[in-house]
Design a protein around this motif. Structure first.
Motif, PDB file in Angstrom:
ATOM      1  N   SER A  84       0.857  -1.193   0.000  1.00  0.00           N
ATOM      2  CA  SER A  84       0.000   0.000   0.000  1.00  0.00           C
ATOM      3  C   SER A  84       0.885   1.232   0.000  1.00  0.00           C
ATOM      4  CB  SER A  84      -0.910   0.034   1.236  1.00  0.00           C
ATOM      5  OG  SER A  84      -0.162   0.343   2.398  1.00  0.00           O
ATOM      6  N   ALA A  85       0.297   2.364  -0.343  1.00  0.00           N
ATOM      7  CA  ALA A  85       1.062   3.615  -0.273  1.00  0.00           C
ATOM      8  C   ALA A  85       1.390   3.940   1.172  1.00  0.00           C
ATOM      9  CB  ALA A  85       0.278   4.754  -0.914  1.00  0.00           C
ATOM     10  N   THR A  86       0.492   3.567   2.088  1.00  0.00           N
ATOM     11  CA  THR A  86       0.755   3.839   3.505  1.00  0.00           C
ATOM     12  C   THR A  86       2.020   3.107   3.950  1.00  0.00           C
ATOM     13  OG1 THR A  86      -1.634   3.978   3.781  1.00  0.00           O
ATOM     14  CG2 THR A  86      -0.322   3.889   5.790  1.00  0.00           C
ATOM     15  N   LEU A  89       5.017   4.884   2.363  1.00  0.00           N
ATOM     16  CA  LEU A  89       5.399   6.122   3.056  1.00  0.00           C
ATOM     17  C   LEU A  89       6.179   5.806   4.335  1.00  0.00           C
ATOM     18  CD1 LEU A  89       2.043   8.093   2.643  1.00  0.00           C
ATOM     19  CD2 LEU A  89       4.251   8.740   1.645  1.00  0.00           C
ATOM     20  N   THR A 110      -4.663  16.514   4.588  1.00  0.00           N
ATOM     21  CA  THR A 110      -4.289  15.371   3.760  1.00  0.00           C
ATOM     22  C   THR A 110      -5.119  14.192   4.230  1.00  0.00           C
ATOM     23  OG1 THR A 110      -2.485  13.865   3.109  1.00  0.00           O
ATOM     24  CG2 THR A 110      -2.369  14.773   5.332  1.00  0.00           C
ATOM     25  N   PHE A 111      -5.007  13.084   3.523  1.00  0.00           N
ATOM     26  CA  PHE A 111      -5.683  11.877   3.967  1.00  0.00           C
ATOM     27  C   PHE A 111      -4.972  11.366   5.225  1.00  0.00           C
ATOM     28  CE2 PHE A 111      -6.410   7.149   3.389  1.00  0.00           C
ATOM     29  CZ  PHE A 111      -7.699   7.189   3.872  1.00  0.00           C
ATOM     30  N   ALA A 113      -3.941   8.680   6.188  1.00  0.00           N
ATOM     31  CA  ALA A 113      -2.836   7.721   5.999  1.00  0.00           C
ATOM     32  C   ALA A 113      -1.474   8.406   6.072  1.00  0.00           C
ATOM     33  CB  ALA A 113      -2.978   7.016   4.657  1.00  0.00           C
ATOM     34  N   SER A 114      -1.391   9.666   5.643  1.00  0.00           N
ATOM     35  CA  SER A 114      -0.094  10.368   5.695  1.00  0.00           C
ATOM     36  C   SER A 114       0.378  10.460   7.137  1.00  0.00           C
ATOM     37  CB  SER A 114      -0.202  11.785   5.109  1.00  0.00           C
ATOM     38  OG  SER A 114      -0.945  11.827   3.921  1.00  0.00           O
ATOM     39  N   VAL A 157       2.504  16.508   0.452  1.00  0.00           N
ATOM     40  CA  VAL A 157       1.437  15.775  -0.230  1.00  0.00           C
ATOM     41  C   VAL A 157       1.122  16.437  -1.568  1.00  0.00           C
ATOM     42  CG1 VAL A 157      -0.955  14.995  -0.051  1.00  0.00           C
ATOM     43  CG2 VAL A 157       0.479  15.096   2.007  1.00  0.00           C
ATOM     44  N   ASP A 183       4.282  12.358  -0.644  1.00  0.00           N
ATOM     45  CA  ASP A 183       3.072  11.532  -0.706  1.00  0.00           C
ATOM     46  C   ASP A 183       2.357  11.888  -2.006  1.00  0.00           C
ATOM     47  OD1 ASP A 183       0.566  10.420  -0.570  1.00  0.00           O
ATOM     48  OD2 ASP A 183       0.218  10.928   1.535  1.00  0.00           O
ATOM     49  N   ALA A 185       0.329   9.896  -3.583  1.00  0.00           N
ATOM     50  CA  ALA A 185      -0.605   8.775  -3.671  1.00  0.00           C
ATOM     51  C   ALA A 185      -1.521   8.885  -4.889  1.00  0.00           C
ATOM     52  CB  ALA A 185      -1.427   8.679  -2.388  1.00  0.00           C
ATOM     53  N   SER A 207       0.037   5.518  -4.733  1.00  0.00           N
ATOM     54  CA  SER A 207      -0.916   4.479  -4.332  1.00  0.00           C
ATOM     55  C   SER A 207      -1.496   3.773  -5.551  1.00  0.00           C
ATOM     56  CB  SER A 207      -2.066   5.090  -3.527  1.00  0.00           C
ATOM     57  OG  SER A 207      -3.047   4.093  -3.272  1.00  0.00           O
ATOM     58  N   HIS A 209      -4.189   1.737  -4.961  1.00  0.00           N
ATOM     59  CA  HIS A 209      -5.422   1.275  -4.328  1.00  0.00           C
ATOM     60  C   HIS A 209      -6.590   1.328  -5.324  1.00  0.00           C
ATOM     61  CE1 HIS A 209      -8.986   1.685  -1.629  1.00  0.00           C
ATOM     62  NE2 HIS A 209      -8.323   0.752  -0.974  1.00  0.00           N
ATOM     63  N   LYS A 212      -7.964   4.613  -6.511  1.00  0.00           N
ATOM     64  CA  LYS A 212      -7.091   5.557  -7.191  1.00  0.00           C
ATOM     65  C   LYS A 212      -7.231   5.397  -8.712  1.00  0.00           C
ATOM     66  CE  LYS A 212      -5.115   7.559  -3.582  1.00  0.00           C
ATOM     67  NZ  LYS A 212      -5.804   7.170  -2.340  1.00  0.00           N
ATOM     68  N   GLY A 219      -2.140  -1.771  -3.076  1.00  0.00           N
ATOM     69  CA  GLY A 219      -0.773  -1.743  -3.566  1.00  0.00           C
ATOM     70  C   GLY A 219      -0.222  -0.337  -3.581  1.00  0.00           C
ATOM     71  N   TRP A 334     -10.612  14.568   2.745  1.00  0.00           N
ATOM     72  CA  TRP A 334      -9.582  14.790   3.757  1.00  0.00           C
ATOM     73  C   TRP A 334     -10.156  15.341   5.054  1.00  0.00           C
ATOM     74  CZ3 TRP A 334      -5.177  17.300   0.338  1.00  0.00           C
ATOM     75  CH2 TRP A 334      -4.678  16.308  -0.513  1.00  0.00           C
TER      76      TRP A 334
HETATM   77  C1  LIG Z   1      -4.974   7.170  -0.951  1.00  0.00           C
HETATM   78  C2  LIG Z   1      -3.996   7.984  -0.194  1.00  0.00           C
HETATM   79  C3  LIG Z   1      -3.081   7.402   0.688  1.00  0.00           C
HETATM   80  C4  LIG Z   1      -3.129   5.936   1.065  1.00  0.00           C
HETATM   81  O1  LIG Z   1      -2.907   5.072   0.001  1.00  0.00           O
HETATM   82  P1  LIG Z   1      -3.046   3.489   0.270  1.00  0.00           P
HETATM   83  O2  LIG Z   1      -2.468   2.856  -0.955  1.00  0.00           O
HETATM   84  O3  LIG Z   1      -4.511   3.219   0.407  1.00  0.00           O
HETATM   85  O4  LIG Z   1      -2.304   3.159   1.499  1.00  0.00           O
HETATM   86  C5  LIG Z   1      -2.153   8.211   1.310  1.00  0.00           C
HETATM   87  N1  LIG Z   1      -2.111   9.539   1.073  1.00  0.00           N
HETATM   88  C6  LIG Z   1      -2.975  10.143   0.237  1.00  0.00           C
HETATM   89  C7  LIG Z   1      -2.859  11.621   0.003  1.00  0.00           C
HETATM   90  C8  LIG Z   1      -3.943   9.394  -0.419  1.00  0.00           C
HETATM   91  O5  LIG Z   1      -4.803   9.987  -1.241  1.00  0.00           O
END
Ligand SMILES: *Cc1c(COP(=O)(O)O)cnc(C)c1O
Length: 403
Positions: A84-86, A89, A110-111, A113-114, A157, A183, A185, A207, A209, A212, A219, A334
């Protein structure tokens, strides 16, 4: 494989921050992910059957890494695929080895996850505001703050896929000696070869995901111009193994399986068609939204993303609620910033006036590859009619000129 059902679960209409009271009352959902069909994936599944290789940097994963590298104008060894992008990061931050417990400057807007990744990397988020025009933190302000010895890293981001000048952040990193992780993503397409944003020295995380613009379920990809850093991240994602079964770093299991790679490869096979569908809906919105609605910076200029977050005019009341009564789904992608979420409420922060304003005024409109012109028109007309009277003028008086 019933991917419709699986994907349905990832539609954000079910998430807690959806503003409509009942998602089954929504005719136009805020998102409707569309990944490659079973038919497209099947040849790759047959390769997996023949290879009897299911994960751990298998042949499909290798091919995907190579093809994605080329897509971003990079080499195979500049890319690390992760689950995942998480995860990406977190590992990117860890690979830069900032002092554990130090602060990481990052936007609050931001989302979540950051902030999760920063925390998971052993750092403390230190929230900064965003600029009203670029939707990212002000580089001079960040540079000034980064000179404090408490600051170990910087996370920037890419706002909803809008291109930002990464050389600016490379320079901030160089002058302050602090690593910058981007980030990106939502910037899968923005970063493509020939696209409007180029990867610089800072590590970039994308990302993959399902929600996306290019999804493979779950992923992510970490891209670095430094092949050694990319390899370090690949090693961190395989328990810290680097050349032997003796862990060189305290790693995690952040790998992707061959099944995920199969979806990714099938997705690349049909990317041209996928992108043209995203592009069509982008153009429609660009031309039909009222001028008073602020679009993401450079929206529609040679890049596509899977979301459309717009900033409503100041005096608009409960836009999401009224759109819901017209059966139009929205989401506050967000929210009102990470600093307003319980998990991060006690983190240090600067004054955040723009985050507060945009957090309240930003709204994620329905955006999907399958949206029809009628649906986009319905959303735009409904939105126009609920805005204050002085905010209803069209973006273009007559033409459908598209810059
Ligand atoms: C979607 C997103 C993420 C998380 O991505 P994942 O692949 O779901 O972990 C992190 N940061 C931002 C800005 C996002 O839009």
């Amino acid at each position: 494989m019933n991917d419709e059902k699986l994907l349905d679960r990832s539609i954000p209409t079910r998430t807690a921050n959806i503003r409509s009271p009942r998602s089954d009352a929504i005719d136009i959902p805020v998102a409707r992910p569309r990944l490659p069909t079973t038919e497209r994936i099947e040849p790759y599944l047959r390769q997996i059957d023949a290879n009897q290789w299911y994960t751990n940097q298998g042949p499909l994963c290798e091919t995907l890494q190579e093809r994605l590298g080329r897509f971003w104008e990079m080499d195979y060894d500049n890319v690390a695929l992760v689950n995942s992008a998480t995860t990406g990061l977190t590992l990117a931050l860890r690979a830069h080895a900032p002092r554990p417990g130090s602060r990481c400057l990052m936007p609050s807007w931001t989302f979540t996850a950051s902030a999760a990744a920063v925390t998971d990397a052993g750092l403390v988020p230190h929230f900064v505001d965003v600029d009203p025009d670029t939707w990212m933190p002000d580089p001079d302000n960040v540079e000034c703050l980064a000179r404090s010895p408490d600051i170990g890293a910087i996370l920037i981001v890419v706002p909803f896929g809008s291109p930002i000048d990464l050389t600016v952040w490379d320079a901030v990193s160089q002058r302050t000696g602090r690593p910058v992780v981007i980030d990106a993503a939502a910037a899968f397409d923005t970063l493509r070869s020939g696209g409007p944003m180029r990867i610089g020295r800072s590590t970039v995380v994308i990302s993959l995901h399902a929600t996306k613009v290019f999804g493979m379920g779950e992923g992510g990809a970490v891209v670095s111009r430094d092949p050694a850093l990319a390899e370090h991240i690949r090693a961190l994602a395989r328990f810290g193994f680097a050349g032997s079964r003796s862990a060189q770093h305290a790693g995690i299991n952040g790998k992707i399986s061959e099944y995920t790679a199969a979806v990714g490869l099938a997705g690349l096979d049909v990317w041209a068609e996928t992108r043209s569908r995203w592009d069509a809906v982008t153009r429609l919105y660009h031309n039909l939204l009222p001028a008073s609605v602020r679009l993401p910076p450079a929206f529609g200029r040679n890049w596509v993303s899977s979301t459309l977050a717009v900033i409503c005019p100041e005096k608009s009341n409960d836009v999401a609620g009224i759109l819901a009564t017209h059966r139009i789904g929205t989401v506050s992608w967000w929210g009102t910033g990470c600093h307003t979420q319980p998990a991060y409420a006690s983190c240090p922060r600067e004054q955040l006036p723009m985050t507060q304003q945009y957090g309240c005024r930003a709204i994620g409109l329905p955006f999907s590859q399958d949206m029809t012109a009628e649906q986009v028109m319905y959303v735009c007309t409904t939105l126009r009619n609920i805005l204050p009277a002085e905010s209803r003028a069209p973006r273009f008086a007559a033409s459908t000129n598209f810059a």
